[in-house]
Scaffold this active site. Structure first.
Site, PDB file in Angstrom:
ATOM      1  N   HIS A  14       0.602  -1.202   0.163  1.00 54.81           N
ATOM      2  CA  HIS A  14      -0.390  -0.143   0.160  1.00 54.81           C
ATOM      3  C   HIS A  14       0.829   1.174   0.045  1.00 54.81           C
ATOM      4  CE1 HIS A  14      -3.244  -2.388  -0.165  1.00 54.81           C
ATOM      5  NE2 HIS A  14      -3.510  -2.948   0.694  1.00 54.81           N
ATOM      6  N   HIS A  55       3.951  -8.315  -3.335  1.00 50.68           N
ATOM      7  CA  HIS A  55       2.747  -9.175  -4.034  1.00 50.68           C
ATOM      8  C   HIS A  55       3.276  -7.569  -5.483  1.00 50.68           C
ATOM      9  CE1 HIS A  55      -1.392 -10.542  -5.052  1.00 50.68           C
ATOM     10  NE2 HIS A  55      -0.363 -10.885  -5.712  1.00 50.68           N
ATOM     11  N   ARG A  57       1.441  -8.168  -8.797  1.00 50.78           N
ATOM     12  CA  ARG A  57       0.346  -8.426  -9.216  1.00 50.78           C
ATOM     13  C   ARG A  57       0.358  -8.459 -10.632  1.00 50.78           C
ATOM     14  NH1 ARG A  57      -4.698  -7.804  -5.453  1.00 50.78           N
ATOM     15  NH2 ARG A  57      -5.863  -8.493  -6.893  1.00 50.78           N
ATOM     16  N   ARG A  61      -1.140  -3.533 -10.453  1.00 52.73           N
ATOM     17  CA  ARG A  61      -1.605  -1.580  -9.515  1.00 52.73           C
ATOM     18  C   ARG A  61      -0.539  -1.516  -8.928  1.00 52.73           C
ATOM     19  NH1 ARG A  61      -6.822  -4.993  -6.935  1.00 52.73           N
ATOM     20  NH2 ARG A  61      -6.936  -5.776  -9.360  1.00 52.73           N
ATOM     21  N   HIS A  62       0.638  -2.086  -7.965  1.00 46.82           N
ATOM     22  CA  HIS A  62       0.968  -0.875  -7.483  1.00 46.82           C
ATOM     23  C   HIS A  62       2.667  -1.392  -6.919  1.00 46.82           C
ATOM     24  CE1 HIS A  62      -0.337  -5.083  -4.761  1.00 46.82           C
ATOM     25  NE2 HIS A  62      -1.966  -4.957  -4.353  1.00 46.82           N
ATOM     26  N   GLU A  82       4.353 -12.448  -2.597  1.00 42.20           N
ATOM     27  CA  GLU A  82       3.470 -13.001  -2.561  1.00 42.20           C
ATOM     28  C   GLU A  82       2.692 -12.416  -4.527  1.00 42.20           C
ATOM     29  OE1 GLU A  82      -0.491 -10.970  -1.460  1.00 42.20           O
ATOM     30  OE2 GLU A  82       0.652 -11.267   0.813  1.00 42.20           O
ATOM     31  N   THR A 113      -6.699  -9.407  -2.355  1.00 36.16           N
ATOM     32  CA  THR A 113      -6.941 -10.756  -2.504  1.00 36.16           C
ATOM     33  C   THR A 113      -8.112 -11.261  -0.984  1.00 36.16           C
ATOM     34  OG1 THR A 113      -4.350 -10.994  -2.449  1.00 36.16           O
ATOM     35  CG2 THR A 113      -5.399 -12.757  -2.144  1.00 36.16           C
ATOM     36  N   GLU A 169      -0.738 -20.722   4.709  1.00 38.62           N
ATOM     37  CA  GLU A 169      -0.743 -19.625   5.741  1.00 38.62           C
ATOM     38  C   GLU A 169      -2.513 -19.198   5.524  1.00 38.62           C
ATOM     39  OE1 GLU A 169       0.655 -15.138   3.827  1.00 38.62           O
ATOM     40  OE2 GLU A 169      -1.006 -14.330   4.578  1.00 38.62           O
TER      41      GLU A 169
END
Ligand code: PXP
Length: 264
Positions: A14, A55, A57, A61-62, A82, A113, A169
């Site tokens: 984030h 992560h 993706r 996107r981030h 991730e 997720t 996890e």
């Protein structure tokens, strides 16, 4: 600090989400685009993070490819990638020699997720993928630790063992929702049921000889019940730490979470 407390994996996605809120069109590696998740690695480390998670993706996107490439050599603790269970991600994880990867499902429309990976439904494919990720040949760390993000479901845990995963996890999202809806009152049936479901799943992971991780939706108020589950080795937490970081700084936010887990 309690030396038997679970390790803390800090998910810094984030930080990149905030950057992308302004720099949506993508960025050149030399552009001045802030906040830079690479700097967050340093702050998280100073706050006491044991693991850094990003992560990557499919739609970038981030976190983007440049971020992972820069973050890998900066990370002095473990880097957990991730990723969706795709050939492209497998190549990136192996090329960068990440220490650990966590396979997650990916839906393009979801904000984050949302559900666990269906290991039962793609057992043969995942078995091959896990074997490739764990292969020590050509990996400076002697192969990766491979984890699956799954729902608290004993059949999925059994499938993880068959596929050769080192760790499960357990998805704590439903628990976090029940905690919020019950105001944290563990005597309320909905929350008591989620705590019991988590405990059963976690026991199964350990009984099957895998490492026990948990994450999603954990925050400073709900983490204690999960942190004190016997045999819990790692907690993976992102949103609540980055959110607190806006007010107190990321280093302090990580330190606060370490202390909260340690006291649990
Ligand atoms: N674990 C996994 C597998 C996740 O996908 C996420 C969210 O990216 C997290 C943990 C962290 O969840 P949160 O941001 O809600 O703490």
């Amino acid at each position: 600090m309690n030396p038997t407390a679970p390790l803390l994996g800090v998910n810094i996605d984030h930080v990149a989400s905030l950057r992308q809120a302004r720099y949506r069109g993508g960025l050149h590696p030399t552009d001045f685009a802030e906040p830079d998740p690479a700097r967050a690695v340093h702050e998280a480390e100073l706050g006491g993070a044991d693991i850094i998670t990003v992560h990557l993706r499919e739609d970038r996107r981030h976190i983007n490819d440049r971020d992972v490439e820069v973050i890998r050599p900066l990370t002095r603790m473990r880097l957990n990638l991730e990723m969706g269970a795709t050939e492209e991600m497998l190549g990136i994880a192996r090329k960068l020699h990440v220490h650990m990867c966590t396979l997650v499902p990916e839906g393009r429309q979801e904000v984050t997720t949302e559900g666990g990976l269906d290991v039962i439904g793609q057992l043969a494919r995942l078995k091959t993928m896990v074997a490739k990720l764990k292969d020590p040949a050509g990996h400076s760390g002697g192969g990766m630790t491979v984890s699956a993000f799954i729902d608290a479901d004993v059949r999925q845990i059994e499938a993880c063992r068959s596929a050769g995963f080192d760790a499960c996890e357990i998805h704590t999202g439903p628990y976090a929702n029940a905690f919020a809806a019950s105001g944290g009152d563990a005597l309320r049936p909905a929350l008591a049921a989620e705590i019991a479901r988590l405990a059963d799943a976690c026991h199964a992971v350990r009984a099957m000889g895998m490492r026990l991780h948990a994450g999603h939706g954990l925050n400073y108020t709900n983490v204690a019940h999960v942190a004190r589950i016997p045999g819990m080795t790692e907690l993976h937490i992102g949103h609540s730490i980055v959110a607190r970081g806006i007010y107190v700084g990321l280093r302090q936010a990580v330190a606060d979470m370490k202390l909260t887990i340690s006291r649990a």
